[in-house]
Scaffold this motif. Sequence first.
Motif, PDB file in Angstrom:
ATOM      1  N   PHE A   1      37.557   6.152  73.204  1.00 24.48           N
ATOM      2  CA  PHE A   1      37.997   6.913  74.706  1.00 24.48           C
ATOM      3  C   PHE A   1      37.474   8.356  74.428  1.00 24.48           C
ATOM      4  CE2 PHE A   1      40.167   3.163  75.152  1.00 24.48           C
ATOM      5  CZ  PHE A   1      39.935   2.850  76.531  1.00 24.48           C
ATOM      6  N   ARG A   2      37.028   8.862  75.704  1.00 24.41           N
ATOM      7  CA  ARG A   2      36.724  10.222  75.736  1.00 24.41           C
ATOM      8  C   ARG A   2      36.577  10.516  77.232  1.00 24.41           C
ATOM      9  NH1 ARG A   2      31.522  10.867  74.627  1.00 24.41           N
ATOM     10  NH2 ARG A   2      31.844  10.826  72.489  1.00 24.41           N
TER      11      ARG A   2
ATOM     12  N   THR B   1      37.388   0.305  69.718  1.00 21.19           N
ATOM     13  CA  THR B   1      36.801   1.216  70.857  1.00 21.19           C
ATOM     14  C   THR B   1      37.014   2.487  70.669  1.00 21.19           C
ATOM     15  OG1 THR B   1      36.182   0.916  72.978  1.00 21.19           O
ATOM     16  CG2 THR B   1      38.570   0.586  72.528  1.00 21.19           C
TER      17      THR B   1
ATOM     18  N   ARG C   1      37.071   7.946  79.874  1.00 20.40           N
ATOM     19  CA  ARG C   1      36.080   6.803  79.763  1.00 20.40           C
ATOM     20  C   ARG C   1      36.249   6.098  78.517  1.00 20.40           C
ATOM     21  NH1 ARG C   1      31.621   8.873  82.734  1.00 20.40           N
ATOM     22  NH2 ARG C   1      30.379   7.142  82.156  1.00 20.40           N
ATOM     23  N   GLU C   2      35.929   4.897  78.590  1.00 22.58           N
ATOM     24  CA  GLU C   2      35.778   3.810  77.125  1.00 22.58           C
ATOM     25  C   GLU C   2      34.428   4.137  76.973  1.00 22.58           C
ATOM     26  OE1 GLU C   2      37.059   0.095  77.624  1.00 22.58           O
ATOM     27  OE2 GLU C   2      36.611  -0.438  75.348  1.00 22.58           O
TER      28      GLU C   2
ATOM     29  N   CYS D   1      35.730  11.574  70.202  1.00 25.51           N
ATOM     30  CA  CYS D   1      36.558  10.616  70.671  1.00 25.51           C
ATOM     31  C   CYS D   1      37.773   9.812  70.224  1.00 25.51           C
ATOM     32  CB  CYS D   1      35.356   9.593  71.323  1.00 25.51           C
ATOM     33  SG  CYS D   1      34.811   8.390  69.997  1.00 25.51           S
ATOM     34  N   ASP D   2      38.493   9.454  70.804  1.00 24.07           N
ATOM     35  CA  ASP D   2      39.347   8.639  70.378  1.00 24.07           C
ATOM     36  C   ASP D   2      38.972   7.331  69.651  1.00 24.07           C
ATOM     37  OD1 ASP D   2      42.139   7.809  69.675  1.00 24.07           O
ATOM     38  OD2 ASP D   2      42.502   6.922  71.856  1.00 24.07           O
TER      39      ASP D   2
ATOM     40  N   THR E   1      40.421   3.636  68.706  1.00 21.48           N
ATOM     41  CA  THR E   1      41.597   2.789  68.740  1.00 21.48           C
ATOM     42  C   THR E   1      41.347   1.430  68.588  1.00 21.48           C
ATOM     43  OG1 THR E   1      43.258   2.417  70.501  1.00 21.48           O
ATOM     44  CG2 THR E   1      41.200   3.236  71.249  1.00 21.48           C
TER      45      THR E   1
ATOM     46  N   HIS F   1      42.406  12.627  77.937  1.00 20.34           N
ATOM     47  CA  HIS F   1      41.420  11.424  77.393  1.00 20.34           C
ATOM     48  C   HIS F   1      41.632  10.167  78.322  1.00 20.34           C
ATOM     49  CE1 HIS F   1      38.814  14.292  75.088  1.00 20.34           C
ATOM     50  NE2 HIS F   1      40.067  14.760  74.928  1.00 20.34           N
ATOM     51  N   PHE F   2      42.924   9.769  78.336  1.00 21.10           N
ATOM     52  CA  PHE F   2      43.269   8.536  78.749  1.00 21.10           C
ATOM     53  C   PHE F   2      44.701   8.486  79.162  1.00 21.10           C
ATOM     54  CE2 PHE F   2      43.560   8.868  74.164  1.00 21.10           C
ATOM     55  CZ  PHE F   2      44.803   8.758  73.968  1.00 21.10           C
TER      56      PHE F   2
END
Length: 336
Positions: free
Chosen positions: A232-233, A230, A236-237, A246-247, A249, A36-37
């Motif tokens: 992340f997946r 925000t 992408r943000e 999604c994350d 964070t 994911h990131f």
Amino acid sequence: MTDEWRGWREAAQAALYGDEGFYRSPVRSPKGPAGHFRTSVHASPLFAGAVARLLTGIARELNTGTVALVDVGAGRGELLTGVLEALDAGPEGPDVAPYAVEVAARPPGLDTRIEWCAEPPAGVTGLLFANEWLDNVPVEVAEADAEGVPRYVEVRTSDGAERLGAPVTGADAAWLERWWPLSAPGERAEIGRPRDAGWAGAVGSLTAGLAVAVDYAHGRDARPPFGTLTGFRGGREVRPVPDGSCDVTAHVALDACAAAVTEAGADVRTELTDQRAALRRLGVGGDRPPLSLATTDPAGYVTALAAAGEAAELTARGGLGDFGWLLHRVGLPEPG
Ligand SMILES: C[S@@+](CC[C@H](N)C(=O)[O-])C[C@H]1O[C@@H](n2cnc3c(N)ncnc32)[C@H](O)[C@@H]1O
């Protein structure tokens, strides 16, 4: 997942670390966080090499035989794997006991030397390292209402819609006042108390050695006025929705984490710097190899050029180089 309204801390805790949570579910994250990131660990093996040198230096200072290497928020164990590889490939290094502290399950095929655990082992000596752990410790979000009164932000699990809840009081209000005061309507803050406590606990698990937290960070003199929460997946943000997809964070008030360690009464010497300076000190710079090498050793030149590119990414302004490095020497004197 439900339609209920909750504070961000509780909502993110369930979304990330619940049974079907983003970090726990092999369906949502089959490749772990790396799917994911991209952290410094994934960006280049130079990062693990630098941590290996840090560990070797601490082992020399401690001079106690086996040293622990504790990776908090270890993902799939990529950093530990890289450090062990770097040590195996180098000249005789320290005898290392590696621990991966992680809520997700142990990945198959991991180096059998690595112990997989839910909490940092207590009473060890060595290096405790936490790369991009604290930004994933869930926190409450506060927003100043039309009268400038900070209120908890509540979020709806199903779609991430937000509304203002009760005024912030008690220890959370004291934290805001000390570390991230809000006044103008609409200003927002992430209340870092759980991170302060988590980091002080992790540092407290070391009897002696070095504890390092590396993360997106901001200081009291430059907090982002609307916060940093925000999602992340898949690289992408995205808008943060606490439904496990999604994350979730938010950048870390590392100065507050530092104070929590000092105030816990530990015997520590603390330094707060950035990744650019910390990695340069560990021999990771962005200098290109001399052009003359291209004629005398073309293969060596290409390898050195690739390494310089990776080092430049790890130390870049406006990128990974701006990450905060919070270092605590525990039970050790100031470095010479
Ligand atoms: C952003 S990822 C970073 C992974 C790795 N350190 C890296 O730099 O690539 C954060 C990791 O911390 C883990 N984590 C979060 N809270 C944790 C906790 N309280 N105990 C153990 N692991 C935790 C998550 O499951 C996730 O794998």
